[in-house]
Design an enzyme around this catalytic site. Structure first.
Site, PDB file in Angstrom:
ATOM      1  N   GLU A 124      45.403  57.584  42.476  1.00 31.51           N
ATOM      2  CA  GLU A 124      43.940  57.062  42.706  1.00 31.51           C
ATOM      3  C   GLU A 124      43.925  57.287  44.241  1.00 31.51           C
ATOM      4  O   GLU A 124      44.686  57.561  45.126  1.00 31.51           O
ATOM      5  CB  GLU A 124      43.812  55.581  42.478  1.00 31.51           C
ATOM      6  CG  GLU A 124      43.694  55.508  41.115  1.00 31.51           C
ATOM      7  CD  GLU A 124      43.400  53.910  40.893  1.00 31.51           C
ATOM      8  OE1 GLU A 124      43.764  52.848  41.769  1.00 31.51           O
ATOM      9  OE2 GLU A 124      42.898  53.718  39.611  1.00 31.51           O
ATOM     10  N   HIS A 243      32.535  48.834  45.598  1.00 28.96           N
ATOM     11  CA  HIS A 243      33.182  50.083  45.026  1.00 28.96           C
ATOM     12  C   HIS A 243      31.920  51.035  44.961  1.00 28.96           C
ATOM     13  O   HIS A 243      30.793  50.842  44.709  1.00 28.96           O
ATOM     14  CB  HIS A 243      33.127  49.537  43.247  1.00 28.96           C
ATOM     15  CG  HIS A 243      34.193  50.677  42.782  1.00 28.96           C
ATOM     16  ND1 HIS A 243      33.600  51.771  42.481  1.00 28.96           N
ATOM     17  CD2 HIS A 243      35.425  50.680  42.361  1.00 28.96           C
ATOM     18  CE1 HIS A 243      34.837  52.703  41.986  1.00 28.96           C
ATOM     19  NE2 HIS A 243      35.749  51.714  41.920  1.00 28.96           N
ATOM     20  N   ARG A 289      37.558  53.893  50.045  1.00 33.46           N
ATOM     21  CA  ARG A 289      36.369  53.139  49.327  1.00 33.46           C
ATOM     22  C   ARG A 289      35.179  52.791  50.138  1.00 33.46           C
ATOM     23  O   ARG A 289      33.917  53.203  49.706  1.00 33.46           O
ATOM     24  CB  ARG A 289      36.860  51.904  48.537  1.00 33.46           C
ATOM     25  CG  ARG A 289      37.150  52.175  47.449  1.00 33.46           C
ATOM     26  CD  ARG A 289      37.587  50.975  46.428  1.00 33.46           C
ATOM     27  NE  ARG A 289      38.085  51.438  45.229  1.00 33.46           N
ATOM     28  CZ  ARG A 289      38.443  50.465  44.504  1.00 33.46           C
ATOM     29  NH1 ARG A 289      38.573  49.217  44.733  1.00 33.46           N
ATOM     30  NH2 ARG A 289      39.100  50.983  43.244  1.00 33.46           N
ATOM     31  N   HIS A 348      32.582  44.421  44.718  1.00 27.93           N
ATOM     32  CA  HIS A 348      33.631  44.615  43.837  1.00 27.93           C
ATOM     33  C   HIS A 348      34.907  43.756  44.013  1.00 27.93           C
ATOM     34  O   HIS A 348      35.480  43.362  43.056  1.00 27.93           O
ATOM     35  CB  HIS A 348      34.102  46.250  43.919  1.00 27.93           C
ATOM     36  CG  HIS A 348      34.935  46.495  42.815  1.00 27.93           C
ATOM     37  ND1 HIS A 348      35.219  46.603  41.465  1.00 27.93           N
ATOM     38  CD2 HIS A 348      36.410  47.148  42.985  1.00 27.93           C
ATOM     39  CE1 HIS A 348      35.939  46.960  41.085  1.00 27.93           C
ATOM     40  NE2 HIS A 348      36.888  47.257  42.057  1.00 27.93           N
ATOM     41  N   ARG A 383      40.733  46.854  50.853  1.00 24.90           N
ATOM     42  CA  ARG A 383      41.972  46.835  49.771  1.00 24.90           C
ATOM     43  C   ARG A 383      42.085  48.226  49.123  1.00 24.90           C
ATOM     44  O   ARG A 383      41.218  49.018  48.944  1.00 24.90           O
ATOM     45  CB  ARG A 383      41.306  45.727  48.603  1.00 24.90           C
ATOM     46  CG  ARG A 383      42.495  45.953  47.375  1.00 24.90           C
ATOM     47  CD  ARG A 383      41.929  45.594  46.033  1.00 24.90           C
ATOM     48  NE  ARG A 383      40.835  46.000  45.579  1.00 24.90           N
ATOM     49  CZ  ARG A 383      40.734  46.498  44.564  1.00 24.90           C
ATOM     50  NH1 ARG A 383      41.443  46.244  43.470  1.00 24.90           N
ATOM     51  NH2 ARG A 383      39.609  47.276  44.086  1.00 24.90           N
TER      52      ARG A 383
HETATM   53  C1  LIG Z   1      35.482  46.363  36.733  1.00 23.08           C
HETATM   54  C2  LIG Z   1      36.632  46.063  37.630  1.00 23.08           C
HETATM   55  C3  LIG Z   1      37.709  47.086  37.637  1.00 23.08           C
HETATM   56  C4  LIG Z   1      38.887  46.771  38.516  1.00 23.08           C
HETATM   57  N1  LIG Z   1      39.737  47.719  38.445  1.00 23.08           N
HETATM   58  C5  LIG Z   1      41.135  47.279  39.072  1.00 23.08           C
HETATM   59  C6  LIG Z   1      42.168  48.196  39.060  1.00 23.08           C
HETATM   60  O1  LIG Z   1      42.335  49.179  38.245  1.00 23.08           O
HETATM   61  N2  LIG Z   1      43.438  47.738  39.620  1.00 23.08           N
HETATM   62  C7  LIG Z   1      43.276  46.478  40.408  1.00 23.08           C
HETATM   63  O2  LIG Z   1      44.351  46.440  40.774  1.00 23.08           O
HETATM   64  N3  LIG Z   1      42.414  45.822  40.256  1.00 23.08           N
HETATM   65  C8  LIG Z   1      41.025  46.123  39.686  1.00 23.08           C
HETATM   66  N4  LIG Z   1      40.115  45.372  40.018  1.00 23.08           N
HETATM   67  C9  LIG Z   1      40.132  44.021  40.739  1.00 23.08           C
HETATM   68  C10 LIG Z   1      40.810  42.926  39.811  1.00 23.08           C
HETATM   69  O3  LIG Z   1      40.545  43.424  38.546  1.00 23.08           O
HETATM   70  C11 LIG Z   1      40.735  41.569  40.237  1.00 23.08           C
HETATM   71  O4  LIG Z   1      40.822  41.650  41.626  1.00 23.08           O
HETATM   72  C12 LIG Z   1      41.710  40.562  39.696  1.00 23.08           C
HETATM   73  O5  LIG Z   1      41.892  40.941  38.259  1.00 23.08           O
HETATM   74  C13 LIG Z   1      41.599  39.230  39.867  1.00 23.08           C
HETATM   75  O6  LIG Z   1      42.405  38.379  39.175  1.00 23.08           O
HETATM   76  P1  LIG Z   1      42.346  37.004  39.030  1.00 23.08           P
HETATM   77  O7  LIG Z   1      43.039  36.276  38.125  1.00 23.08           O
HETATM   78  O8  LIG Z   1      42.344  36.380  40.460  1.00 23.08           O
HETATM   79  O9  LIG Z   1      40.729  36.740  38.905  1.00 23.08           O
HETATM   80  P2  LIG Z   1      39.874  37.006  37.373  1.00 23.08           P
HETATM   81  O10 LIG Z   1      40.704  37.818  36.521  1.00 23.08           O
HETATM   82  O11 LIG Z   1      38.497  37.190  37.811  1.00 23.08           O
HETATM   83  O12 LIG Z   1      39.924  35.524  36.705  1.00 23.08           O
HETATM   84  C14 LIG Z   1      39.187  34.398  37.306  1.00 23.08           C
HETATM   85  C15 LIG Z   1      39.126  33.133  36.345  1.00 23.08           C
HETATM   86  O13 LIG Z   1      38.791  31.973  37.010  1.00 23.08           O
HETATM   87  C16 LIG Z   1      37.759  31.465  36.054  1.00 23.08           C
HETATM   88  N5  LIG Z   1      36.762  30.612  36.981  1.00 23.08           N
HETATM   89  C17 LIG Z   1      35.948  31.047  37.846  1.00 23.08           C
HETATM   90  N6  LIG Z   1      35.624  29.829  38.476  1.00 23.08           N
HETATM   91  C18 LIG Z   1      35.803  28.866  37.751  1.00 23.08           C
HETATM   92  C19 LIG Z   1      35.551  27.481  37.971  1.00 23.08           C
HETATM   93  N7  LIG Z   1      34.954  26.846  38.862  1.00 23.08           N
HETATM   94  N8  LIG Z   1      36.298  26.808  36.882  1.00 23.08           N
HETATM   95  C20 LIG Z   1      37.139  27.188  35.914  1.00 23.08           C
HETATM   96  N9  LIG Z   1      37.237  28.533  35.822  1.00 23.08           N
HETATM   97  C21 LIG Z   1      36.846  29.255  36.670  1.00 23.08           C
HETATM   98  C22 LIG Z   1      37.097  32.623  35.243  1.00 23.08           C
HETATM   99  O14 LIG Z   1      36.513  32.365  34.201  1.00 23.08           O
HETATM  100  C23 LIG Z   1      38.291  33.608  35.125  1.00 23.08           C
HETATM  101  O15 LIG Z   1      39.109  32.897  33.946  1.00 23.08           O
HETATM  102  C24 LIG Z   1      38.852  45.456  39.301  1.00 23.08           C
HETATM  103  C25 LIG Z   1      37.640  44.503  39.059  1.00 23.08           C
HETATM  104  C26 LIG Z   1      36.911  45.024  38.306  1.00 23.08           C
HETATM  105  C27 LIG Z   1      35.699  44.240  38.309  1.00 23.08           C
END
Ligand SMILES: Cc1cc2nc3c(=O)[nH]c(=O)nc-3n(C[C@H](O)[C@H](O)[C@H](O)COP(=O)(O)OP(=O)(O)OC[C@H]3O[C@@H](n4cnc5c(N)ncnc54)[C@H](O)[C@@H]3O)c2cc1C
Length: 543
Positions: A124, A243, A289, A348, A383
């Site tokens: 990437e 992004h 990026r 993003h 990042r």
């Molecule tokens: C389209 C896209 C593509 C991506 N591709 C990549 C990739 O290929 N590689 C990579 O490393 N990163 C990628 N990223 C970034 C990466 O996906 C995220 O940074 C990572 O998944 C974050 O994980 P997390 O568990 O911290 O948050 P999330 O997966 O967003 O989970 C957050 C959780 O908290 C919950 N929540 C939020 N607020 C509250 C609240 N007040 N009360 C209760 N629950 C709540 C949500 O419902 C969810 O369940 C991408 C992001 C996107 C949007």
């Protein structure tokens, strides 16, 4: 006001008091790593939904290929972070990648393999080696989350409260002692207080504070706001990554055209078919990026337009290699096999968030944070692609270890959940105010910022706050204010933060931002009142 339902239900008795907020990769991985210790996962959406994790297309970066090294992965991470990466933290993160990939394999994640059985690795942007582990081409996030959700559902120590939104932390001085949640299913209900010994915030990022974003609507910075309201230190809030290649077809959220397409040789052109990024950076489409995002932003606002042309590099293999992007384009009426895809930069990823140490501990006792809501320092000002899923699993695992070491396992016989009513009424979702907030964030706190626009944004937020009744909207406004205030105070351009009035990177400002809600409130108040911002109290910074 609604009558509080009996709480806790009898069936919840005997659960330990570790509460994880968020059902994305960080939250579920932490819950699994804590197992068999009982934990409660509170998540607004069903686990695996409403989470950026499930939408990840690229994969996870890990220096596991022949010839690749942890040092090379670290060097790429440091280069992307534009002077602000905490090298020790990043070194630890990239060194643990292989172990965490093995954990994920153990949970059943079907990473793509070569014919000889070795994990298949792709490249990437800004990675000097092929080191991204993927699943089914561009379906890494969905596959990782499907495996974890299935494992979590089979794990009896994990109690999942789906449809419950966390609204506020309770603390006693610097000790976090509880969390207030609300059941949002089927309308608004009374708030409930869960008393805790440990809260792990894994509530994701801030993208949905912006009008154009690749994130799900749940990514509204509520976790960061809750921590800040409880007095936690917030780091690097101004650094938001845009992004460069979201599909610009009017969908909300905007579908992502993964970076891997550019890794395959797709090019970015303007309306006239001219490839313009090589004029800006020698690496062209594979430049960092922030540089690509600014190039695309400028091409769009100047009217030249920006398109991702995959017709030669991917062509007929599009459906097989990138099924998610193919489906999104077709839904928007674009056939990516034969047509260039119109693109726009979209909010993003948030490099900033709750400041944590190497164990994932925040500045408050009893509060940990991992995943996108946390600011570990591993990403600096920008990042590196595919480092965020890696950071989520590395820190989720460390937090699980830390909690196990710090808090002896202890079953609470009668769990002391109680009805919480501190006079805050939930509103009707207040979608009109949220829409306005998102427009202002995209217009004034987006890819390119300046003092006038940032001050205007803070002024607008003050007005919106006066009408905000919904606690979730209030948290979103606090997150927006902290990002904006930190952006106003950083008078230079660096990484994801670009100021048109301070276009240069200032070596004297090569330090991370550490701030509090109080400091940001003072900055906002000074910007709203006609007081010169230079006289306002600065956000605290440290090397
Ligand atoms: C389209 C896209 C593509 C991506 N591709 C990549 C990739 O290929 N590689 C990579 O490393 N990163 C990628 N990223 C970034 C990466 O996906 C995220 O940074 C990572 O998944 C974050 O994980 P997390 O568990 O911290 O948050 P999330 O997966 O967003 O989970 C957050 C959780 O908290 C919950 N929540 C939020 N607020 C509250 C609240 N007040 N009360 C209760 N629950 C709540 C949500 O419902 C969810 O369940 C991408 C992001 C996107 C949007």
């Amino acid at each position: 006001m609604t009558t509080p339902s009996p709480f806790p239900p009898a069936s919840w008795r005997g659960i330990d008091d570790v509460v994880i907020v968020g059902g994305g990769l960080a939250g579920l991985f932490c819950a699994l790593k804590l197992s068999p210790r009982p934990v409660t996962v509170v998540t607004g959406a069903p686990i695996g939904e409403g989470a950026s994790s499930a939408w990840a297309q690229g994969g996870i970066a890990a220096a596991i290929g022949p010839g690749d090294t942890v040092e090379s992965h670290l060097a790429d991470t440091i280069a992307a972070g534009d002077g602000l990466v905490d090298v020790k933290v990043a070194q630890g993160m990239v060194a643990e990648a292989s172990e965490r990939i093995h954990d994920l394999l153990g949970y059943g994640v079907p990473f793509d393999r070569e014919l000889d059985g070795a994990l298949k690795l792709s490249r990437e942007a800004a990675h000097s080696e092929r080191r991204i582990v993927r699943v089914g081409g561009d379906m890494a996030g969905a596959a990782i989350m499907a495996a974890l959700v299935a494992t979590v559902r089979k794990t009896p120590s994990i109690r999942i409260l789906e449809g419950y939104v966390a609204e506020q932390l309770r603390s006693d001085g610097r000790y976090v002692t509880g969390i207030v949640i609300r059941d949002r299913r089927g309308g608004l209900s009374a708030r409930m207080l869960l008393t805790t010994r440990a809260v792990v915030l894994a509530a994701g990022g801030v993208g949905a504070l912006y009008e154009v974003t690749t994130n799900p609507p749940e990514a509204r910075g509520e976790g960061m706001a809750m921590a800040a309201r409880a007095g936690a230190l917030i780091a690097d809030a101004e650094f938001v990554q845009f992004h460069p290649t979201a599909v610009a077809a009017g969908l909300d959220p905007a579908p992502l055209a993964t970076e891997a397409l550019r890794g395959e040789g797709a090019i970015i052109v303007d309306k006239a078919g001219k490839r313009f990024l090589l004029d800006i950076h020698p690496d062209g489409e594979l430049a960092p990026r922030d540089i690509v995002a600014r190039g695309v932003h400028e091409a769009r606002i100047s009217g030249r337009g920006a398109f991702l042309d995959c017709t030669r590099a991917v062509g007929a293999e599009f459906l097989e290699k990138f099924p998610t992007v193919h489906a999104a384009c077709m839904q928007a009426g674009i056939d990516p096999v034969s047509q260039p895809i119109p693109i726009a930069p979209a909010a993003h990823y948030h490099m900033g968030g709750v400041h944590v140490d190497g164990c994932g501990r925040s500045s408050l006792d009893g509060l940990w944070a991992c995943g996108e809501v946390a600011a570990t320092g591993a990403h600096g000002a920008n990042r590196l692609a595919s480092n965020s899923l890696l950071e989520a699993v590395v820190f989720a695992a460390r937090i699980a270890d830390d909690i196990q070491g710090l808090l002896p396992n202890h079953k609470v016989v009668a769990w002391s959940g109680e009805a919480a009513d501190d006079g805050l009424e939930a509103g009707d979702g207040q979608s009109a105010l949220m829409r306005q907030l998102r427009q202002v964030m995209s217009r004034h706190v987006g890819v390119v910022r300046d003092a006038a626009g940032l001050s205007e944004a803070l002024q607008t937020f003050a007005g919106l706050e006066a009408g905000a009744r919904d606690p979730q909207l209030r948290n979103a406004l606090i997150a927006a204010r902290m990002i904006t205030a930190a952006a106003l105070m950083r008078k230079e351009s660096r990484g994801g933060h670009q100021r048109s009035d301070f276009p240069q990177t200032d070596p004297a400002l090569a330090r991370r931002t550490f701030t509090t809600l109080g400091a940001c409130n003072r900055i906002a108040a000074a910007a709203v009142r006609p007081v010169p911002v230079a006289d306002a109290p600065a956000a605290q910074t440290a090397a």
